[in-house]
Design a protein around this motif. Structure first.
Motif, mmCIF file in Angstrom:
data_model
loop_
_atom_site.group_PDB
_atom_site.id
_atom_site.type_symbol
_atom_site.label_atom_id
_atom_site.label_comp_id
_atom_site.label_asym_id
_atom_site.label_seq_id
_atom_site.Cartn_x
_atom_site.Cartn_y
_atom_site.Cartn_z
ATOM 1 N N LEU A 78 9.471 -79.236 8.749
ATOM 2 C CA LEU A 78 9.812 -78.151 9.663
ATOM 3 C C LEU A 78 11.250 -78.264 10.169
ATOM 4 N N ARG A 79 11.762 -79.460 10.199
ATOM 5 C CA ARG A 79 13.154 -79.649 10.614
ATOM 6 C C ARG A 79 14.103 -78.831 9.734
ATOM 7 N N HIS A 80 13.845 -78.841 8.424
ATOM 8 C CA HIS A 80 14.705 -78.091 7.511
ATOM 9 C C HIS A 80 14.546 -76.580 7.714
ATOM 10 N N VAL A 81 13.343 -76.167 8.121
ATOM 11 C CA VAL A 81 13.127 -74.746 8.397
ATOM 12 C C VAL A 81 13.892 -74.338 9.653
ATOM 13 N N VAL A 82 13.759 -75.156 10.704
ATOM 14 C CA VAL A 82 14.445 -74.848 11.961
ATOM 15 C C VAL A 82 15.956 -74.820 11.761
ATOM 16 N N GLU A 83 16.465 -75.719 10.934
ATOM 17 C CA GLU A 83 17.911 -75.775 10.697
ATOM 18 C C GLU A 83 18.390 -74.710 9.712
ATOM 19 N N GLY A 84 17.446 -73.957 9.153
ATOM 20 C CA GLY A 84 17.817 -72.856 8.262
ATOM 21 C C GLY A 84 18.109 -73.273 6.835
ATOM 22 N N HIS A 85 17.753 -74.513 6.477
ATOM 23 C CA HIS A 85 18.041 -74.994 5.123
ATOM 24 C C HIS A 85 16.923 -74.674 4.129
ATOM 25 N N ARG A 86 15.732 -74.434 4.614
ATOM 26 C CA ARG A 86 14.600 -74.134 3.736
ATOM 27 C C ARG A 86 13.715 -73.067 4.359
ATOM 28 N N GLU A 87 12.974 -72.367 3.508
ATOM 29 C CA GLU A 87 11.980 -71.407 3.967
ATOM 30 C C GLU A 87 10.637 -72.128 4.101
ATOM 31 N N LEU A 88 9.721 -71.496 4.799
ATOM 32 C CA LEU A 88 8.413 -72.117 5.015
ATOM 33 C C LEU A 88 7.737 -72.472 3.697
ATOM 34 N N ARG A 89 7.850 -71.565 2.705
ATOM 35 C CA ARG A 89 7.185 -71.804 1.428
ATOM 36 C C ARG A 89 7.723 -73.057 0.722
ATOM 37 N N ASP A 90 8.958 -73.454 1.038
ATOM 38 C CA ASP A 90 9.558 -74.618 0.391
ATOM 39 C C ASP A 90 8.981 -75.938 0.893
ATOM 40 N N ILE A 91 8.431 -75.932 2.106
ATOM 41 C CA ILE A 91 7.995 -77.207 2.691
ATOM 42 C C ILE A 91 6.489 -77.399 2.639
ATOM 43 N N MET A 92 5.755 -76.323 2.327
ATOM 44 C CA MET A 92 4.296 -76.426 2.364
ATOM 45 C C MET A 92 3.766 -77.309 1.247
ATOM 46 N N LEU A 93 2.768 -78.113 1.592
ATOM 47 C CA LEU A 93 2.119 -79.009 0.642
ATOM 48 C C LEU A 93 0.681 -78.568 0.461
ATOM 49 N N ARG A 94 0.136 -78.927 -0.679
ATOM 50 C CA ARG A 94 -1.276 -78.601 -0.913
ATOM 51 C C ARG A 94 -2.089 -79.884 -0.969
ATOM 52 N N GLY A 95 -3.137 -79.943 -0.141
ATOM 53 C CA GLY A 95 -3.995 -81.111 -0.079
ATOM 54 C C GLY A 95 -5.339 -80.845 -0.714
ATOM 55 N N PRO A 96 -6.289 -81.751 -0.511
ATOM 56 C CA PRO A 96 -7.634 -81.571 -1.074
ATOM 57 C C PRO A 96 -8.262 -80.252 -0.614
ATOM 58 N N ASN A 97 -9.086 -79.680 -1.468
ATOM 59 C CA ASN A 97 -9.767 -78.399 -1.189
ATOM 60 C C ASN A 97 -8.779 -77.254 -0.976
ATOM 61 N N ASP A 98 -7.531 -77.433 -1.483
ATOM 62 C CA ASP A 98 -6.499 -76.408 -1.304
ATOM 63 C C ASP A 98 -6.154 -76.180 0.158
ATOM 64 N N LEU A 99 -6.259 -77.226 0.947
ATOM 65 C CA LEU A 99 -5.779 -77.165 2.324
ATOM 66 C C LEU A 99 -4.254 -77.179 2.298
ATOM 67 N N TYR A 100 -3.635 -76.208 2.956
ATOM 68 C CA TYR A 100 -2.182 -76.138 2.995
ATOM 69 C C TYR A 100 -1.660 -76.870 4.229
ATOM 70 N N VAL A 101 -0.723 -77.760 4.003
ATOM 71 C CA VAL A 101 -0.183 -78.602 5.066
ATOM 72 C C VAL A 101 1.259 -78.206 5.351
ATOM 73 N N ILE A 102 1.561 -78.027 6.626
ATOM 74 C CA ILE A 102 2.928 -77.714 7.064
ATOM 75 C C ILE A 102 3.444 -78.949 7.790
ATOM 76 N N PRO A 103 4.239 -79.781 7.105
ATOM 77 C CA PRO A 103 4.623 -81.081 7.683
ATOM 78 C C PRO A 103 5.772 -80.980 8.683
ATOM 79 N N ALA A 104 5.728 -81.864 9.661
ATOM 80 C CA ALA A 104 6.805 -81.962 10.643
ATOM 81 C C ALA A 104 7.580 -83.256 10.404
ATOM 82 N N SER A 105 8.462 -83.595 11.351
ATOM 83 C CA SER A 105 9.354 -84.743 11.174
ATOM 84 C C SER A 105 8.853 -85.941 11.968
ATOM 85 N N ARG A 106 9.376 -87.096 11.597
ATOM 86 C CA ARG A 106 9.115 -88.321 12.363
ATOM 87 C C ARG A 106 10.442 -88.908 12.825
#
Length: 286
Positions: A78-106
């Motif tokens: 999400l850091r890259h989204v907030v900074e305008g470097h990536r769109e949401l679709r670029d950061i989304m991950l797919r987990g088990p059962n097709d669960l879509y994950v929107i990761p944040a920063s540490r």
């Protein structure tokens, strides 16, 4: 599990007419270490397994760990989204059962204290999920910071996770207390985690409910319980969801029952205003 570069496109390809609007469920706790994120990950998978299109938003902006529990290594967050470097679709991950994950920063302090303009940017991007998923789970940080509260107040419903410890139950009460200051109906439910049985969970909830009703004059509902299970800790160490590693374990079975109940019950308190507009409102007023 893998990085998916064109998640939004694939979602759109598989999308039929949207049956209803987005349902938002915030999962939170007053105290850390009660198993909140593990429950959010597994609940998201189980809801997806029930045929729902589910996305899990890691709302712990500065200390995210949803991806860790799933063994994922996000290239972008999400850091890259907030900074305008990536769109949401670029950061989304797919987990088990097709669960879509929107990761944040540490370890990024700025992400835990977003300025209003940055919050507006983020919300604008997250608004792309409208119509693409049925359920958006919000795994918040523990506590009652403004960022956490804006998620809780904007969500259709809030699940407060607690365990049978005085400190955790006291902090769960504190969360309800703060929510009740901002709206008469906190739209909150209590999930008892790491209990030894249904009777213990129900007894603890009833004690908490009576205190909340007496001092705060609001009602909360009993969402359910998850049994104490050593398999949960083993799965965390393996960075895999416990409902995948140990589908017949006590914790997996009790959480699966909760997922079925949530699916069957529908939205607890539907709101007419879109989630994203409510987020903007609360972000500006807290």
């Amino acid at each position: 599990m893998r990085q998916v570069q064109d998640q939004a496109s694939k979602l759109r390809e598989g999308m039929t007419a949207t049956e209803g609007r987005l349902r938002t469920i915030a999962i939170t706790s007053g105290k850390g270490g009660v198993g909140k994120t593990s429950l959010a990950v597994n609940l998201g998978m189980l809801l997806a397994g029930e045929g729902r299109r589910v996305a899990l938003f890691d709302g712990d902006m500065g200390l995210a760990n949803v991806d860790v529990l799933l063994g994922l290594t996000p290239k972008y967050t999400l850091r890259h989204v907030v900074e305008g470097h990536r769109e949401l679709r670029d950061i989304m991950l797919r987990g088990p059962n097709d669960l879509y994950v929107i990761p944040a920063s540490r370890g990024v302090e700025a992400m835990a204290n977003l300025a209003p303009a940055e919050q507006a940017t983020l919300l604008g991007r997250l608004g792309q999920l409208e119509g693409l998923v049925d359920i958006l789970l919000l795994d918040t940080a523990a506590g009652i910071s403004p960022n956490v509260l804006s998620l809780l107040l904007a969500a259709d419903e809030t699940i407060v996770v607690t365990v049978p410890e005085p400190t955790a139950i006291t902090d769960a009460y504190a969360v309800i207390k703060v929510l009740s200051r901002h709206r008469a109906d906190p739209r909150a439910g209590i999930l008892m985690n790491m209990v030894d049985g249904a009777s213990q969970a129900e007894a603890l909830f009833e004690q908490l409910r009576r205190v909340i009703r007496h001092f705060l004059k609001v009602e909360v509902r009993f969402v359910g319980h998850v049994l104490r299970d050593e398999c949960v800790g083993r799965a965390v160490c393996e960075q895999k969801p416990f409902s995948v590693c140990f589908p017949y374990a006590k914790a997996s079975r009790s959480l699966a029952e909760l997922a079925r109940t949530l699916t069957a019950s529908g939205c607890h308190a539907p709101q007419t205003e879109p989630f994203w507009d409510r987020m903007v409102h609360w972000a500006a007023h807290l």
